[in-house]
Design a protein around this motif. Structure first.
Motif, PDB file in Angstrom:
ATOM      1  N   ASN A   1      -5.266   5.939   2.066  1.00 18.94           N
ATOM      2  CA  ASN A   1      -4.692   4.746   2.695  1.00 18.94           C
ATOM      3  C   ASN A   1      -5.464   4.496   3.987  1.00 18.94           C
ATOM      4  O   ASN A   1      -5.397   5.297   4.926  1.00 18.94           O
ATOM      5  CB  ASN A   1      -3.201   4.973   2.984  1.00 18.94           C
TER       6      ASN A   1
ATOM      7  N   ASP B   1       0.844  -1.196   0.000  1.00 19.15           N
ATOM      8  CA  ASP B   1       0.000   0.000   0.000  1.00 19.15           C
ATOM      9  C   ASP B   1       0.878   1.245   0.000  1.00 19.15           C
ATOM     10  O   ASP B   1       0.748   2.120   0.855  1.00 19.15           O
ATOM     11  CB  ASP B   1      -0.925   0.000   1.214  1.00 19.15           C
TER      12      ASP B   1
ATOM     13  N   GLY C   1       0.167  -0.791  -4.666  1.00 24.47           N
ATOM     14  CA  GLY C   1      -0.615   0.088  -3.813  1.00 24.47           C
ATOM     15  C   GLY C   1      -0.424   1.559  -4.116  1.00 24.47           C
ATOM     16  O   GLY C   1      -0.794   2.419  -3.324  1.00 24.47           O
TER      17      GLY C   1
ATOM     18  N   SER D   1      -5.402   3.108  -5.005  1.00 18.27           N
ATOM     19  CA  SER D   1      -6.348   2.254  -4.284  1.00 18.27           C
ATOM     20  C   SER D   1      -7.547   1.968  -5.175  1.00 18.27           C
ATOM     21  O   SER D   1      -7.852   2.727  -6.104  1.00 18.27           O
ATOM     22  CB  SER D   1      -6.822   2.943  -2.997  1.00 18.27           C
TER      23      SER D   1
END
Length: 475
Positions: free
Chosen positions: A18, A12, A249, A252
């Motif tokens: 996030n 991510d 990541g 998203s």
């Protein structure tokens, strides 16, 4: 005593939207004096050998580290086995009370996470785990009787009806001012990454978070409206090219969905077709989370003991793109040259290895795992089991892809083939899909001597198709 939390980054690598970062931020804001720091764990399983998959990820990681620097955020590194690394973290940062991270539901990452959670609990550190990589967890999309789906189409219908989360806001200005500065030695840990980066092969471009957003913008404006018409065309830039950004990541799924929201509200078929592709990620995550053996064992019990052939020479021929079937070779060379392969190409290449060469699908899955920069263990294994007819909701064993027919349908002019198989650049459309039909005079005229410039096929598809069907039938 000041409470300190660590935010563990994994797949991510972004400072926007996030989930774990957002939740950690909420925790920091809740009480005056709380602090946090950012950490990444370097697993020796990944930095111990180089391949395009690892090269690409670690270059993204180094780029992310620099992006953090630009925001006055320090990224700390750990190395070694996860259990020992986080035990070491607590020893070096005794004030650590909370660990935030985004979850992995599928093995082996899920096993690693359980080990870390157990170790942290033993050391009085609370763990906070969040859904982030997928729209829905493996147990969220259920049938009316509460069971899980094994067939994609009804799964997607149910998936589409569920509400999708909005992007999460991350206030970097606030959290950067509340950083802890732990006494965490970095020479050995960061040295692992630095040493790896000195020895990688090709340098990958466009690895930044900003690059992901630019590609998303291009996709939404120029490709998404007609995605349903172009996504299978091998020679066109008709796919999203977002998979690598999702893998690392840099983007998203929530941000992508929001960018498509207007087209989805209008019922645009291209946007809908792309969203259905995103749903496959959730579907295979669900399959992998509930079938941990997905990468190593056929899901269909009847096919768990198929007599796959093992021919090292043919396997190598397939890997190198020297099978003599132009579209298969173009697909494999695209993979070897770029670290990426068109999704239609992945199906063609996988079908050829398993149904024409009759080689175990696990060999192909492992090769893709090393070569694909967008490698996702769940989607890759699920896709290979689909092509091999051994997985859930897989292509029926008697439906065997014809490499020539696939070539004619999805690269009718042969442009994709000529781009990746330069030996065939002078071959006209009439023979581009079946160069073995050229006579000696035509081979000379088109500068492609079979067996010299380009290989003749070792196998006859029609014969191998029958063998594959017989193998599945047990004849």
């Amino acid at each position: 005593m000041t409470e300190v939390s660590a935010l563990w980054m994994r797949r991510d690598l972004r400072l926007t939207d996030n989930r774990a970062m957002h939740e950690m931020q909420q925790w920091v804001e809740a009480e005056e004096g709380r602090q946090w720091f950012l950490v990444f764990h370097l697993d020796p399983e990944f930095y111990s050998f180089s391949c395009p998959h690892h090269d690409y990820f670690f270059q993204n990681l180094e780029k992310f580290r620099k992006e953090c620097d630009d925001q006055h955020i320090q990224l700390y590194f750990l190395h070694g086995t996860a259990e020992k690394a986080f035990a070491y973290l607590k020893e070096k940062v005794p004030g650590l009370t909370h660990l935030f991270f985004n979850e992995d539901e599928a093995p082996p990452a899920a096993y690693r996470d359980e080990q870390v959670k157990t170790e942290m609990q033993r050391r009085s550190v609370e763990t906070h785990v969040y859904k982030d990589a997928h729209f829905h967890r493996s147990d969220e999309v259920k049938k009316k009787d509460g069971g899980l789906y094994s067939v994609y189409t009804p799964y997607y219908r149910a998936w589409r009806q569920l509400e999708k989360e909005q992007p999460y806001k991350c206030r970097l200005d606030l959290i950067s001012s509340r950083q802890a500065r732990p006494s965490l030695p970095q020479k050995a840990a960061y040295g692992k990454l630095s040493s790896y980066l000195k020895h990688y092969g090709e340098t990958w471009k466009h690895t930044g978070e900003e690059d992901g957003h630019k590609r998303l913008e291009t996709f939404v404006e120029e490709i998404a409206p007609t995605y349903h018409e172009t996504n299978n065309a091998l020679s066109q830039d008709g796919t999203s090219r977002l998979s690598a950004y999702l893998k690392t990541g840099r983007l998203s799924v929530r941000t992508i969905y929001q960018a498509l929201s207007e087209q989805l509200e209008e019922g645009n078929p291209g946007a809908e077709a792309f969203v259905s592709e995103l749903a496959w990620r959730d579907y295979y995550n669900m399959i992998h989370a509930t079938h941990p053996e997905l990468k190593n064992k056929e899901l269909k019990e009847a096919y768990q003991n198929l007599p796959w052939e093992y021919d090292e020479k043919r396997l190598q021929t397939w890997k190198e793109g020297r099978t003599g079937y132009p579209v298969v070779d173009a697909c494999m060379r695209q993979l070897n040259e770029t670290g990426w392969m068109h999704n239609r190409g992945r199906m063609i290449a996988a079908s050829f290895l398993t149904k024409d060469y009759l080689i175990d699908w696990r060999e192909g899955e492992r090769y893709f795992a090393e070569r694909l920069i967008d490698y996702d263990p769940s989607s890759n294994a699920g896709g290979w089991q689909w092509a091999a007819s051994t997985g859930t909701d897989a292509v029926p064993y008697f439906r065997v892809f014809s490499p020539v027919r696939q070539s004619e349908r999805f690269d009718p002019q042969g442009d994709y083939i000529r781009e990746h198989v330069p030996e065939l650049q002078g071959v006209p459309k009439k023979y581009i899909h079946t160069p073995w039909k050229m006579d000696e005079q035509q081979q000379k005229e088109y500068n492609c001597i079979l067996g010299q410039d380009y290989p003749e096929p070792e196998i006859d598809h029609s014969v191998q198709r029958k063998k594959a069907i017989e193998m599945f039938k047990g004849d």
